[in-house]
Design an enzyme around this catalytic site. Structure first.
Site, PDB file in Angstrom:
ATOM      1  N   GLU A  22       0.881  -1.164   0.000  1.00  0.00           N
ATOM      2  CA  GLU A  22       0.000   0.000   0.000  1.00  0.00           C
ATOM      3  C   GLU A  22       0.925   1.221   0.000  1.00  0.00           C
ATOM      4  OE1 GLU A  22      -2.649   0.300   3.355  1.00  0.00           O
ATOM      5  OE2 GLU A  22      -3.418   2.226   2.639  1.00  0.00           O
TER       6      GLU A  22
ATOM      7  N   ARG B 207       5.221 -13.166   9.197  1.00  0.00           N
ATOM      8  CA  ARG B 207       5.829 -11.839   9.122  1.00  0.00           C
ATOM      9  C   ARG B 207       7.230 -11.913   9.683  1.00  0.00           C
ATOM     10  NH1 ARG B 207       2.048  -7.730   8.382  1.00  0.00           N
ATOM     11  NH2 ARG B 207       3.325  -5.923   8.797  1.00  0.00           N
TER      12      ARG B 207
ATOM     13  N   LYS C 297       5.041   0.551   9.003  1.00  0.00           N
ATOM     14  CA  LYS C 297       5.080   1.833   8.298  1.00  0.00           C
ATOM     15  C   LYS C 297       4.480   2.950   9.138  1.00  0.00           C
ATOM     16  CE  LYS C 297       3.373   0.008   4.522  1.00  0.00           C
ATOM     17  NZ  LYS C 297       2.548  -0.137   3.346  1.00  0.00           N
TER      18      LYS C 297
HETATM   19  P1  ATP Z   1       2.849  -2.152   7.714  1.00  0.00           P
HETATM   20  O1  ATP Z   1       2.064  -2.636   8.890  1.00  0.00           O
HETATM   21  O2  ATP Z   1       4.278  -1.911   7.999  1.00  0.00           O
HETATM   22  O3  ATP Z   1       2.182  -1.009   6.996  1.00  0.00           O
HETATM   23  P2  ATP Z   1       1.652  -3.790   5.785  1.00  0.00           P
HETATM   24  O4  ATP Z   1       1.530  -5.272   5.834  1.00  0.00           O
HETATM   25  O5  ATP Z   1       0.444  -2.982   6.024  1.00  0.00           O
HETATM   26  O6  ATP Z   1       2.830  -3.378   6.711  1.00  0.00           O
HETATM   27  P3  ATP Z   1       1.769  -3.529   2.965  1.00  0.00           P
HETATM   28  O7  ATP Z   1       2.170  -2.342   2.195  1.00  0.00           O
HETATM   29  O8  ATP Z   1       0.357  -3.938   2.955  1.00  0.00           O
HETATM   30  O9  ATP Z   1       2.283  -3.325   4.434  1.00  0.00           O
HETATM   31  O10 ATP Z   1       2.700  -4.779   2.614  1.00  0.00           O
HETATM   32  C1  ATP Z   1       2.990  -5.288   1.341  1.00  0.00           C
HETATM   33  C2  ATP Z   1       3.330  -6.737   1.496  1.00  0.00           C
HETATM   34  O11 ATP Z   1       4.435  -6.895   2.384  1.00  0.00           O
HETATM   35  C3  ATP Z   1       2.174  -7.498   2.119  1.00  0.00           C
HETATM   36  O12 ATP Z   1       2.013  -8.708   1.436  1.00  0.00           O
HETATM   37  C4  ATP Z   1       2.593  -7.702   3.530  1.00  0.00           C
HETATM   38  O13 ATP Z   1       2.000  -8.834   4.060  1.00  0.00           O
HETATM   39  C5  ATP Z   1       4.120  -7.805   3.395  1.00  0.00           C
HETATM   40  N1  ATP Z   1       4.768  -7.453   4.659  1.00  0.00           N
HETATM   41  C6  ATP Z   1       4.623  -6.315   5.384  1.00  0.00           C
HETATM   42  N2  ATP Z   1       5.323  -6.366   6.526  1.00  0.00           N
HETATM   43  C7  ATP Z   1       5.958  -7.567   6.519  1.00  0.00           C
HETATM   44  C8  ATP Z   1       6.841  -8.222   7.429  1.00  0.00           C
HETATM   45  N3  ATP Z   1       7.222  -7.653   8.574  1.00  0.00           N
HETATM   46  N4  ATP Z   1       7.301  -9.445   7.097  1.00  0.00           N
HETATM   47  C9  ATP Z   1       6.928 -10.033   5.934  1.00  0.00           C
HETATM   48  N5  ATP Z   1       6.106  -9.472   5.050  1.00  0.00           N
HETATM   49  C10 ATP Z   1       5.620  -8.256   5.318  1.00  0.00           C
HETATM   50 MG    MG Z   2      -1.065  -1.939   5.624  1.00  0.00          MG
END
Ligand code: ATP
Ligand code: MG
Length: 543
Positions: free
Chosen positions: A33, A258, A268
């Site tokens: 995102e 994760r 983020k």
């Molecule tokens: P954040 O909580 O940091 O915003 P998010 O999962 O909301 O993380 P996205 O932009 O939706 O962030 O993530 C893109 C991809 O990266 C998704 O498939 C998500 O599951 C993966 N991802 C995010 N954080 C991790 C992590 N700590 N370990 C492995 N994969 C991750």
């Molecule tokens: Mg997110």
């Protein structure tokens, strides 16, 4: 908790599907995102998505999940692209959820026509309150049995801007008694009067992630939608959307753990707060675990990929020691970074019985298969590090002390004859004699000294600002505490030292091992030399 599974279970699934002919080309996507910069955790997801596609000669898209207009920005889209390029991954196509908004809307209309979605007037709070619990079923909405005609009219009015934010939503009509709360008539569209970074003001309704994502996967031809474990409970809804919208291509969602790393902020949202609160210099501050920060820090992309490969694709969440990540960086730089000398807290050392200057030799990198040599300027006056001289040394102190001997790296053995203290008793100048027969490379004196220290020639050095970092978060484990209470106030230490002129002449951005100090990246700021720590020298990590 389940034990960690080190064999790659995603590949096991794919192998089976290929064997059964269910899948012919593996097609994945990395779905950020654009509401912030990518971090270390995303590197794992990138390696899994791009790596799996690569392994099977398949395709991986870059997919921007931009269904949340109020938090998304083009700045983040650009940053994400450049971070992925830095890691060396090449996407097949770029898509945005917003590219599919028309299709997503059309399929919502189809759901209404099929009696599988309804417009609901309950407020967000009322919806939450009627959702039930893990042990109790939810209550059906009083609006659940609106006629198809009424639903179509209201949904169209929602799209046309007749309603305020939150006034109405579109919900899937599934099962308020489902044991899976995600299946209890989830909201699939909401009214949101917000400008979108790509579609501007075209829409004032936006689809929810759980509804939009499977459709977008399908539209792109994705075969395996790889995501993190928190989506496991959403998989039945993912499959419901795939089945009930009637999309022809049917992707499959698979979840993996994760990545969590000790002492590291991995979200983020919180990273954004660090930037906004001015706790760091920006998203790319070298202390930040963002990919932009790691890149700015001087972490080699290969080291990051090696780390991701080594931690593998686990099925259970766990926390990895930050030292394990550092280990890969150190390993890489030990093999690849040229050696150089710098002193962080300089003290002048005068060699009373030495006149003039000469070139001594040192290995560019002793780990090279055939190490190359380079010259180092040696002279009567040099600087050494304050910590390498002690007037009252503790036992087993093998550096310089009154009447003691030490080897100057690559040059001679010197003996401390005297030193000058200032009024406060601090040492300001050391006087030594050197032993000409101990020149490195041709030393047959038989004189053995236990310590070797680095130095720079006073005639051939430049001032350098040296930045040494500590973790942004204090402790490995602080369960339940807000990260702001865990901030390490002393994550940056600055020294004003001297470096070999060789470093001033080297290309900007290059990484070096500063002998006995650590791995540092050369930076120039306002025309001045800055040496910025990449990783310390010592491996504290025990495998
Ligand atoms: P954040 O909580 O940091 O915003 P998010 O999962 O909301 O993380 P996205 O932009 O939706 O962030 O993530 C893109 C991809 O990266 C998704 O498939 C998500 O599951 C993966 N991802 C995010 N954080 C991790 C992590 N700590 N370990 C492995 N994969 C991750
Ligand atoms: Mg997110």
């Amino acid at each position: 908790m389940e034990p960690e599974v080190h064999s790659n279970f995603i590949e096991d699934i794919i192998n089976e599907e290929l064997a059964e002919g269910k899948v012919t080309t593996v097609h994945t996507r990395f779905p950020p995102e654009p509401n912030g910069y990518l971090h270390l955790g995303h590197a794992k997801s990138l390696c899994i998505n791009f790596g799996t596609a690569e392994k099977y000669g398949g395709l991986c898209n870059l997919f921007f999940d931009d269904t949340n207009p109020s938090k998304e920005k083009t700045e983040y889209v650009e940053a994400i692209k450049s971070d992925i390029e830095w890691l060396g991954f090449k996407w097949y196509e770029i898509h945005y959820a917003s590219d599919f908004f028309d299709k997503i809307y059309e399929l919502a209309v189809k759901l209404i026509k099929d009696g599988k979605a309804f417009v609901c007037d309950l407020t967000a709070d009322e919806i939450r309150d009627s959702r039930g619990t893990l042990t109790e079923p939810g209550k059906e909405s009083p609006y659940r049995n609106r006629s198809i005609e009424e639903n179509l009219r209201l949904f169209e009015e929602m799209k046309n801007g007749k309603y305020a934010d939150g006034e109405k939503v579109l919900r899937a009509k599934i099962d308020m008694a489902s044991p899976n709360i995600n299946m209890r008539d989830p909201v699939i569209y909401r009214v949101l009067h917000a400008e979108h970074h790509r579609t501007g003001n075209k829409w004032c309704i936006y689809p929810m992630y759980d509804y939009a994502h499977p459709i977008c996967d399908s539209m792109q031809g994705v075969t395996h939608s790889l995501c993190t474990l928190e989506f496991e409970d959403h998989r039945p809804l993912y499959n419901w959307v795939v089945e009930n919208t009637g999309v022809t291509h049917k992707p499959r969602q698979i979840e993996f753990a994760r990545l969590n790393v000790t002492n590291t902020v991995m979200s983020k949202r919180y990273l954004k707060k660090l930037v906004e609160d001015g706790m760091v210099k920006g998203w790319d501050d070298p202390r930040m675990p963002t990919l932009a920060g790691l890149r700015n820090r001087g972490i080699p992309p290969k080291a990051l990929k090696n780390f991701c490969e080594e931690i593998g694709v686990a099925k259970a969440n766990s926390e990895i020691e930050v030292g394990y990540f550092e280990h890969f960086t150190r390993d890489y730089l030990n093999a690849n970074a040229p050696r150089a000398m710098a002193v962080f807290e300089p003290i002048k050392l005068v060699i009373d019985n030495y006149e003039g200057c000469e070139e001594v030799e040192t290995d560019v990198n002793p780990n090279d298969p055939e190490p190359k040599k380079r010259g180092v300027h040696f002279s009567k006056e040099i600087y050494i590090d304050a910590e390498d001289f002690s007037v009252a040394p503790p036992p087993k102190y093998f550096r310089l002390k009154p009447d003691g001997l030490v080897r100057l790296k690559g040059a001679y053995v010197v003996k401390c004859e005297s030193y000058l203290p200032d009024d406060d008793g601090n040492v300001t100048e050391i006087h030594c004699s050197y032993l000409p027969e101990t020149r490195s490379g041709s030393d047959e004196s038989g004189i053995k000294v236990k310590g070797t220290i680095q130095w720079v020639s006073a005639e051939d050095c430049v001032p350098a600002e040296i930045r040494k970092y500590d973790y942004l978060l204090k402790d490995a484990a602080y369960p339940g505490q807000d990260f702001s209470e865990r901030m390490n106030e002393n994550s940056l230490t600055v020294y004003h030292g001297f470096a070999e002129k060789y470093l001033a002449d080297a290309p900007v951005g290059e990484s070096f091992q500063l002998i006995r100090k650590g791995y540092y990246k050369k930076v120039v700021e306002d025309g001045k030399l800055v040496l910025s720590e990449i990783v310390s020298l010592k491996d504290s990590f025990k495998k």
